[in-house]
Design a protein around this motif. Structure first.
Motif, PDB file in Angstrom:
ATOM      1  N   VAL A 177       0.884  -1.233   0.189  1.00  0.00           N
ATOM      2  CA  VAL A 177       0.041   0.046  -0.031  1.00  0.00           C
ATOM      3  C   VAL A 177       0.873   1.398   0.191  1.00  0.00           C
ATOM      4  CG1 VAL A 177      -1.931   1.496   1.174  1.00  0.00           C
ATOM      5  CG2 VAL A 177      -1.758  -1.374   1.251  1.00  0.00           C
ATOM      6  N   ASN A 178       0.976   1.872  -1.253  1.00  0.00           N
ATOM      7  CA  ASN A 178       2.133   3.117  -1.190  1.00  0.00           C
ATOM      8  C   ASN A 178       1.059   4.178  -1.485  1.00  0.00           C
ATOM      9  OD1 ASN A 178       4.296   4.563  -2.008  1.00  0.00           O
ATOM     10  ND2 ASN A 178       5.199   2.609  -2.792  1.00  0.00           N
ATOM     11  N   SER A 179       1.437   5.248  -1.981  1.00  0.00           N
ATOM     12  CA  SER A 179       1.074   6.630  -2.073  1.00  0.00           C
ATOM     13  C   SER A 179       1.531   7.120  -3.381  1.00  0.00           C
ATOM     14  CB  SER A 179       1.464   7.428  -0.990  1.00  0.00           C
ATOM     15  OG  SER A 179       1.308   8.877  -1.064  1.00  0.00           O
ATOM     16  N   SER A 180       0.609   8.080  -3.764  1.00  0.00           N
ATOM     17  CA  SER A 180       0.722   8.912  -5.085  1.00  0.00           C
ATOM     18  C   SER A 180       2.050   9.694  -4.934  1.00  0.00           C
ATOM     19  CB  SER A 180      -0.508   9.709  -5.132  1.00  0.00           C
ATOM     20  OG  SER A 180      -0.634  10.767  -4.245  1.00  0.00           O
ATOM     21  N   GLY A 228       5.458  11.328  -7.295  1.00  0.00           N
ATOM     22  CA  GLY A 228       5.508  12.832  -7.577  1.00  0.00           C
ATOM     23  C   GLY A 228       5.827  13.435  -6.242  1.00  0.00           C
ATOM     24  N   ALA A 229       6.992  13.580  -5.933  1.00  0.00           N
ATOM     25  CA  ALA A 229       7.177  14.464  -4.668  1.00  0.00           C
ATOM     26  C   ALA A 229       6.865  15.784  -4.493  1.00  0.00           C
ATOM     27  CB  ALA A 229       8.930  14.502  -4.257  1.00  0.00           C
ATOM     28  N   LYS A 230       6.580  16.386  -2.957  1.00  0.00           N
ATOM     29  CA  LYS A 230       6.007  17.398  -2.798  1.00  0.00           C
ATOM     30  C   LYS A 230       6.824  18.312  -1.559  1.00  0.00           C
ATOM     31  CE  LYS A 230       2.297  15.225  -2.256  1.00  0.00           C
ATOM     32  NZ  LYS A 230       2.765  14.154  -2.540  1.00  0.00           N
ATOM     33  N   TYR A 234       8.909  11.567   3.947  1.00  0.00           N
ATOM     34  CA  TYR A 234       7.805  10.568   3.360  1.00  0.00           C
ATOM     35  C   TYR A 234       7.902  10.119   2.066  1.00  0.00           C
ATOM     36  CZ  TYR A 234       3.179   8.697   2.690  1.00  0.00           C
ATOM     37  OH  TYR A 234       2.075   8.079   2.609  1.00  0.00           O
ATOM     38  N   ASP A 235       8.189  11.245   1.116  1.00  0.00           N
ATOM     39  CA  ASP A 235       8.283  11.044  -0.246  1.00  0.00           C
ATOM     40  C   ASP A 235       9.320  10.327  -0.647  1.00  0.00           C
ATOM     41  OD1 ASP A 235       5.955  12.520  -0.130  1.00  0.00           O
ATOM     42  OD2 ASP A 235       6.687  14.414  -1.213  1.00  0.00           O
ATOM     43  N   ALA A 236      10.417  10.421  -0.092  1.00  0.00           N
ATOM     44  CA  ALA A 236      11.551   9.583  -0.505  1.00  0.00           C
ATOM     45  C   ALA A 236      11.566   7.882  -0.108  1.00  0.00           C
ATOM     46  CB  ALA A 236      13.069  10.051   0.236  1.00  0.00           C
ATOM     47  N   THR A 237      11.015   7.701   1.110  1.00  0.00           N
ATOM     48  CA  THR A 237      10.712   6.472   1.423  1.00  0.00           C
ATOM     49  C   THR A 237       9.847   5.822   0.555  1.00  0.00           C
ATOM     50  OG1 THR A 237       9.331   7.068   3.298  1.00  0.00           O
ATOM     51  CG2 THR A 237      11.532   6.832   3.798  1.00  0.00           C
ATOM     52  N   LYS A 238       8.850   6.509   0.239  1.00  0.00           N
ATOM     53  CA  LYS A 238       7.700   6.026  -0.672  1.00  0.00           C
ATOM     54  C   LYS A 238       8.266   5.702  -2.112  1.00  0.00           C
ATOM     55  CE  LYS A 238       4.159   5.376   2.002  1.00  0.00           C
ATOM     56  NZ  LYS A 238       3.814   3.982   2.353  1.00  0.00           N
ATOM     57  N   ALA A 265      -5.836  20.729  -3.206  1.00  0.00           N
ATOM     58  CA  ALA A 265      -5.218  19.906  -2.372  1.00  0.00           C
ATOM     59  C   ALA A 265      -4.458  18.957  -3.259  1.00  0.00           C
ATOM     60  CB  ALA A 265      -6.450  19.023  -1.702  1.00  0.00           C
ATOM     61  N   ALA A 266      -3.392  18.394  -2.496  1.00  0.00           N
ATOM     62  CA  ALA A 266      -2.434  17.438  -3.370  1.00  0.00           C
ATOM     63  C   ALA A 266      -3.129  16.385  -2.878  1.00  0.00           C
ATOM     64  CB  ALA A 266      -1.114  17.475  -2.798  1.00  0.00           C
ATOM     65  N   PHE A 267      -2.755  15.382  -4.026  1.00  0.00           N
ATOM     66  CA  PHE A 267      -3.197  13.867  -3.911  1.00  0.00           C
ATOM     67  C   PHE A 267      -2.054  13.020  -3.122  1.00  0.00           C
ATOM     68  CE2 PHE A 267      -6.111  15.150  -7.105  1.00  0.00           C
ATOM     69  CZ  PHE A 267      -7.179  14.719  -6.786  1.00  0.00           C
ATOM     70  N   ILE A 268      -2.267  12.838  -1.912  1.00  0.00           N
ATOM     71  CA  ILE A 268      -1.283  11.902  -1.187  1.00  0.00           C
ATOM     72  C   ILE A 268      -1.786  10.744  -0.491  1.00  0.00           C
ATOM     73  CG2 ILE A 268       0.275  13.934  -1.182  1.00  0.00           C
ATOM     74  CD1 ILE A 268      -0.185  13.672   2.009  1.00  0.00           C
TER      75      ILE A 268
END
Length: 247
Positions: free
Chosen positions: A139-142, A146-148, A154-158, A244-247
């Motif tokens: 179960v990952n994330s958007s 794309g990093a924000k 968080y983004d780097a680990t995803k 809103a960003a989609f995360i």
């Protein structure tokens, strides 16, 4: 529904949100479930709800960010599990901060929970998954796409979790193991409520992706004929709050 009868599923981050929804959906489909999470009361509640479907549900209280607890968990599972058909890697932490103010301790926790724990669990349980020609769901994330700003850790680990899943798939497909990554947009959950609070934005869960929607998609992918493998699924809210960003 009994399409998963006789199968055993392990779900991390199973005390609430997407993890709980997937666990309950699998239990309703007659799978035996093993729940992993940090909060005993939440896990006990989900286990009791699952048992009403007539199946077996057990839980293990573990902080996946604690190296000693993670090691004890992997040792116990490798020793006590007789079989494993489905491994759902859902647990995650999300701590937002601009890079200039970010804590290295927070970076380490992101790494331990979001990447190291899934890696360690998958590695320890691969023999069982090979024996059953099982399935792994990340179960990952958007945010893996794309990093924000302000979520670099968080983004780097995803991003790294995405790479791990892709590499794993290339290694284990020949043994009959299927690997699925889910890239979720904003989903109604305790975590999302905290994120909205940190952003000083109102939280309207009814406008977001619902955990039960995610669970439905997961079960559909898991139940496909072995002539097919779904590798990547992107899901986001149909209507998101403006800006809103989609995360």
């Amino acid at each position: 529904m009994g399409e998963f009868e006789g199968q055993v599923a392990l779900i991390t981050g199973a005390g609430s949100g997407v993890g709980a929804a997937i666990a309950l959906a699998l239990s309703a489909a007659k799978a035996e479930i093993r729940l992993v999470g940090k909060t005993r009361d939440s896990l006990q509640d989900i286990a009791q709800r699952a048992q009403k479907f007539g199946g077996k549900a057990e839980y293990l209280v573990t902080d996946l960010g604690n190296e000693c607890e993670l090691s004890a968990l992997t040792d116990r599972l490798a020793r006590d599990l007789a079989r494993l058909d489905i491994l759902v890697q859902n647990a995650a932490v999300h701590i937002a901060s601009p890079i200039a103010q970010a804590s290295m301790a927070d970076l380490d926790r992101h790494y331990r929970v979001n990447l190291r724990a899934p890696y360690a669990l998958t590695r320890a349980l691969l023999p069982l998954l090979e024996a059953s020609q099982g399935q792994v769901v990340f179960v990952n994330s958007s945010s893996a796409i794309g990093a924000k700003p302000s979520t670099s850790q968080y983004d780097a680990t995803k991003h790294a979790l995405r790479a791990f899943a892709d590499s794993l798939r290339g290694e284990v497909n020949a043994q009959g193991i299927r690997v699925l990554s889910l890239y979720l947009g904003r989903t109604a959950s305790k975590l999302q409520r905290q994120i909205h609070k940190s952003e000083n934005k109102p939280y309207y869960p009814e406008r977001l992706l619902q955990p039960e929607d995610v669970a439905s998609v997961v079960l559909n992918a898991l139940s496909l004929s072995r002539t097919a493998e779904v590798t990547d699924i992107h899901i986001r809210p149909m209507i998101a709050p403006e800006g809103a960003a989609f995360i």
